[in-house]
Design a protein around this motif. Sequence first.
Motif, PDB file in Angstrom:
ATOM      1  N   ASP A 117       6.942  -3.160  12.143  1.00 54.48           N
ATOM      2  CA  ASP A 117       6.178  -2.115  12.822  1.00 54.48           C
ATOM      3  C   ASP A 117       5.104  -2.673  13.755  1.00 54.48           C
ATOM      4  OD1 ASP A 117       6.958   0.588  12.636  1.00 54.48           O
ATOM      5  OD2 ASP A 117       4.922   1.144  12.094  1.00 54.48           O
ATOM      6  N   ARG A 163      14.744   4.822  -2.596  1.00 53.28           N
ATOM      7  CA  ARG A 163      15.437   4.713  -1.314  1.00 53.28           C
ATOM      8  C   ARG A 163      14.416   4.396  -0.228  1.00 53.28           C
ATOM      9  NH1 ARG A 163      16.237  11.000   0.678  1.00 53.28           N
ATOM     10  NH2 ARG A 163      14.063  11.241   1.170  1.00 53.28           N
ATOM     11  N   GLY A 187      11.467   3.709   1.733  1.00 50.25           N
ATOM     12  CA  GLY A 187      10.047   3.649   1.401  1.00 50.25           C
ATOM     13  C   GLY A 187       9.628   4.643   0.353  1.00 50.25           C
ATOM     14  N   GLU A 188      10.560   5.149  -0.479  1.00 50.25           N
ATOM     15  CA  GLU A 188      10.197   6.191  -1.429  1.00 50.25           C
ATOM     16  C   GLU A 188      10.831   5.987  -2.804  1.00 50.25           C
ATOM     17  OE1 GLU A 188       9.609  10.035   1.431  1.00 50.25           O
ATOM     18  OE2 GLU A 188      11.656   9.432   1.017  1.00 50.25           O
ATOM     19  N   GLU A 192       0.853  -1.190   0.000  1.00 45.18           N
ATOM     20  CA  GLU A 192       0.000   0.000   0.000  1.00 45.18           C
ATOM     21  C   GLU A 192       0.886   1.236   0.000  1.00 45.18           C
ATOM     22  OE1 GLU A 192      -2.718  -0.221   3.233  1.00 45.18           O
ATOM     23  OE2 GLU A 192      -3.770  -1.955   2.420  1.00 45.18           O
ATOM     24  N   ARG A 220       5.296   6.749  -2.034  1.00 46.00           N
ATOM     25  CA  ARG A 220       5.772   6.612  -0.650  1.00 46.00           C
ATOM     26  C   ARG A 220       5.063   5.476   0.073  1.00 46.00           C
ATOM     27  NH1 ARG A 220       8.236  11.805   0.209  1.00 46.00           N
ATOM     28  NH2 ARG A 220       7.231  13.447  -0.995  1.00 46.00           N
ATOM     29  N   GLU A 221       5.822   4.760   0.850  1.00 46.47           N
ATOM     30  CA  GLU A 221       5.279   3.747   1.765  1.00 46.47           C
ATOM     31  C   GLU A 221       5.814   4.114   3.147  1.00 46.47           C
ATOM     32  OE1 GLU A 221       4.237   1.500   4.235  1.00 46.47           O
ATOM     33  OE2 GLU A 221       6.098   0.468   3.842  1.00 46.47           O
ATOM     34  N   PRO A 222       5.140   5.034   3.852  1.00 46.69           N
ATOM     35  CA  PRO A 222       5.713   5.555   5.087  1.00 46.69           C
ATOM     36  C   PRO A 222       5.511   4.681   6.315  1.00 46.69           C
ATOM     37  CG  PRO A 222       3.679   6.701   4.579  1.00 46.69           C
ATOM     38  CD  PRO A 222       3.919   5.731   3.466  1.00 46.69           C
ATOM     39  N   ARG A 223       4.671   3.620   6.228  1.00 43.28           N
ATOM     40  CA  ARG A 223       4.384   2.848   7.447  1.00 43.28           C
ATOM     41  C   ARG A 223       5.594   2.036   7.895  1.00 43.28           C
ATOM     42  NH1 ARG A 223       2.282  -1.756   9.546  1.00 43.28           N
ATOM     43  NH2 ARG A 223       2.383  -2.877   7.593  1.00 43.28           N
ATOM     44  N   THR A 224       6.133   1.245   6.984  1.00 42.34           N
ATOM     45  CA  THR A 224       7.302   0.443   7.348  1.00 42.34           C
ATOM     46  C   THR A 224       8.579   0.987   6.731  1.00 42.34           C
ATOM     47  OG1 THR A 224       7.096  -1.025   5.445  1.00 42.34           O
ATOM     48  CG2 THR A 224       5.865  -1.628   7.429  1.00 42.34           C
ATOM     49  N   GLY A 225       8.446   1.926   5.779  1.00 42.26           N
ATOM     50  CA  GLY A 225       9.634   2.453   5.121  1.00 42.26           C
ATOM     51  C   GLY A 225      10.253   1.468   4.143  1.00 42.26           C
ATOM     52  N   ARG A 226       9.443   0.528   3.681  1.00 40.41           N
ATOM     53  CA  ARG A 226       9.964  -0.460   2.722  1.00 40.41           C
ATOM     54  C   ARG A 226       9.061  -0.487   1.498  1.00 40.41           C
ATOM     55  NH1 ARG A 226      11.099  -5.108   7.263  1.00 40.41           N
ATOM     56  NH2 ARG A 226      12.790  -3.971   8.271  1.00 40.41           N
ATOM     57  N   TYR A 241      14.952   1.219  14.425  1.00 35.88           N
ATOM     58  CA  TYR A 241      14.088   0.785  15.525  1.00 35.88           C
ATOM     59  C   TYR A 241      14.856   0.915  16.836  1.00 35.88           C
ATOM     60  CZ  TYR A 241      10.363  -0.514  12.406  1.00 35.88           C
ATOM     61  OH  TYR A 241       9.338  -0.454  11.495  1.00 35.88           O
ATOM     62  N   GLU A 284       2.107  10.650  -5.160  1.00 36.37           N
ATOM     63  CA  GLU A 284       1.957  12.107  -5.248  1.00 36.37           C
ATOM     64  C   GLU A 284       2.458  12.553  -6.613  1.00 36.37           C
ATOM     65  OE1 GLU A 284       4.586  13.494  -2.257  1.00 36.37           O
ATOM     66  OE2 GLU A 284       3.452  12.604  -0.619  1.00 36.37           O
ATOM     67  N   THR A 323       9.957  11.795   5.116  1.00 40.37           N
ATOM     68  CA  THR A 323       8.634  11.240   4.844  1.00 40.37           C
ATOM     69  C   THR A 323       8.697   9.772   4.428  1.00 40.37           C
ATOM     70  OG1 THR A 323       8.872  12.153   2.626  1.00 40.37           O
ATOM     71  CG2 THR A 323       7.594  13.436   4.191  1.00 40.37           C
ATOM     72  N   ALA A 324       9.855   9.140   4.662  1.00 41.31           N
ATOM     73  CA  ALA A 324      10.071   7.786   4.131  1.00 41.31           C
ATOM     74  C   ALA A 324       9.771   6.678   5.131  1.00 41.31           C
ATOM     75  CB  ALA A 324      11.509   7.648   3.635  1.00 41.31           C
ATOM     76  N   GLY A 325       9.235   7.020   6.291  1.00 41.13           N
ATOM     77  CA  GLY A 325       8.941   5.990   7.273  1.00 41.13           C
ATOM     78  C   GLY A 325      10.114   5.733   8.199  1.00 41.13           C
ATOM     79  N   PRO A 326      10.055   4.630   8.959  1.00 39.76           N
ATOM     80  CA  PRO A 326      11.091   4.369   9.963  1.00 39.76           C
ATOM     81  C   PRO A 326      12.467   4.173   9.341  1.00 39.76           C
ATOM     82  CG  PRO A 326       9.155   2.996  10.328  1.00 39.76           C
ATOM     83  CD  PRO A 326       8.973   3.631   8.993  1.00 39.76           C
TER      84      PRO A 326
END
Lengths: 310, 303
Positions: B50, A125, A127-128, A87, A141-147, B242, A91, B236-239
């Motif tokens: 996460d 790079r 999650g982006e 997910e 962008r996938e900002p939840r896990t950064g992957r 950890y 933009e 804005t790229a997430g974590p």
Amino acid sequence: MRRKLPGLFALLLLGSGTARAGDDPVPALFGILRGGALAPGWSLAGKLEAFRGEGIYDYMDGAGEIPRACGFVALAAAPFRHQGGLEVTAEVLRMSSDADAFGISSLWRDPAARKVALTHRACLRGGELFSWRGAYAIAIREPRTGRLTADPAIALARALERRIAAAGALPSLLRCLPRRGCVEGSARYFHGKYALDTLWFRSDNVLRLGADTSVALADYSRPKGRAGVVSYPTKRRADEALEGWRRALGAARGANGAWLVDTREQHLGAFAAGSRIGIIFSAPDRASRQSLLDAVRAGVASPGPAWSDG
Amino acid sequence: MPPLDDLRRRDFLRGVAVAGAGLLGRRVLADDPRAKVVIVTCADSIKENDQADSGAVRRMMEKGICALAGVSDVEGAWKRFIRPGDRVALVDSGTWLNNVPEVVVEAMRGIRLASPQTASLTYCFHDDKKPDWMAQLRSGLQAASLPGEVLRGGVYTIPGKFHEQDFTTIVMTPTLKSHSICGVSGVIKHYATMSKQHVSVFHPNAMETCGMALGEEFNQHRHLVIVDALRFGKMTAGPQFYQKSLIFGTDPVATDVVALEVFLKNCTTGNQLPPDRHRTLAGTQYHAGISDRARIDLTELTV
């Protein structure tokens, strides 16, 4: 370059290269986003949103200052879901010109990140994924896990880019910078101080940057350093900016009208040539600074060929 | 000395400093009480997909609040910071690097243990933008036997509407991430986003004035900061890392200074912006707390 396209449908769906005052950019932005649903395995997962001008703060607050320092016009975003479970938010930013679309993309990307061949060299790079085409910059962008899984993300970006007519050209100001020794993916282009702050921070706006100034800069590996060119509307503005820089940094006079600053860690230099200033923002030693000064001076006097990538 | 007395003393000294401007001001502030910050780390608190362990987060919260209060009883510890007549706003981390929902749930659970007059979770307009996150939060509140009525939208807007409310106490759970205009976001910047002025007012020059909101708009509130450092973000790229820690303090500036110190051990800012600058100015220019690291006592614990 702006293209004339036949029919209202094409006008709605295909982006043009240069924004025109009075155009509402949002229908074209939505058309580009809807194109993402044509990518294999992807579907729109929510509503489309649009933000114009200062409305970008409602979307990304402080981070919005960077697009605004790069000729931002409008942004549209939408969530997408891939059949594999990924997910993301896609933009699309409408910028004032092709050069500005390259510009915001150049500020977002990381020279050390994975490079991806789309219309222009894109950057993946964490999650982006960042790319640009014509006057549009794209961020996935996938900002939840950064992957971000590479293949589906690239397919989505490609589908979005297909809805943009013209490929676009890099800023002509880059031609003043030397290509030789330039670190791949390090070239940047912008207008305002917020963007410069991320690369060379001073609390005062010593270079007097604003919406009517343009900056191109790049990192160099041999000789090592960061060099740039600032373009002003007039020679007088350039001279005033150089004078401000010289006074603020306590620069000493060097050869050929250059001004030099030497600290324990860095060696800086600047010169004016017409409505432009050449600047070495950092160099590890005097010899590197001088080589970069000479190369930038030559580029400002006689710009090289257009850059095909930065 | 109990934390509430600490706060009253600091307020008194701040008043003395203002009253004796030029004569005593800086000198008295220089002799101000030291700030106390507690870091609790738990290796099992969150996985790198996460997913947090709610039991581990609860144990971290309990250990941290007890250490900050200097007592062993959890309810008694929360009562050191939250009084019966208090009207508490629990402020979440806002957008981009959202809180781990378990942290917000456990903070609200602790607040309610202290039986304040009111306790509201003033979340930052996630209803439309982050429906999944809101669903997780609601589910977490329910699992912790907390009523959904604590959720209160429409206060943490941009600009904020906190000034229209009668909150006496701010409890916040900010996250830290590298940031394109302030170097590293955190506690002090978070207060600026809650300001009655649009946060863009504070943007210039690495957000050098963002301590003004804390120092001038929120100087009548009492503060409890619980930095959600389970993970640190990358713009804005997430974590990006950890960390698996929570960081507790009643001085927002001191807590932010320590949080940045922890951040920089394993994370990069990704730009040339000085992340300590707005934190230092919050202490030295806006007198919003202690930014001098030498005057911050740090306790580090593990669960």
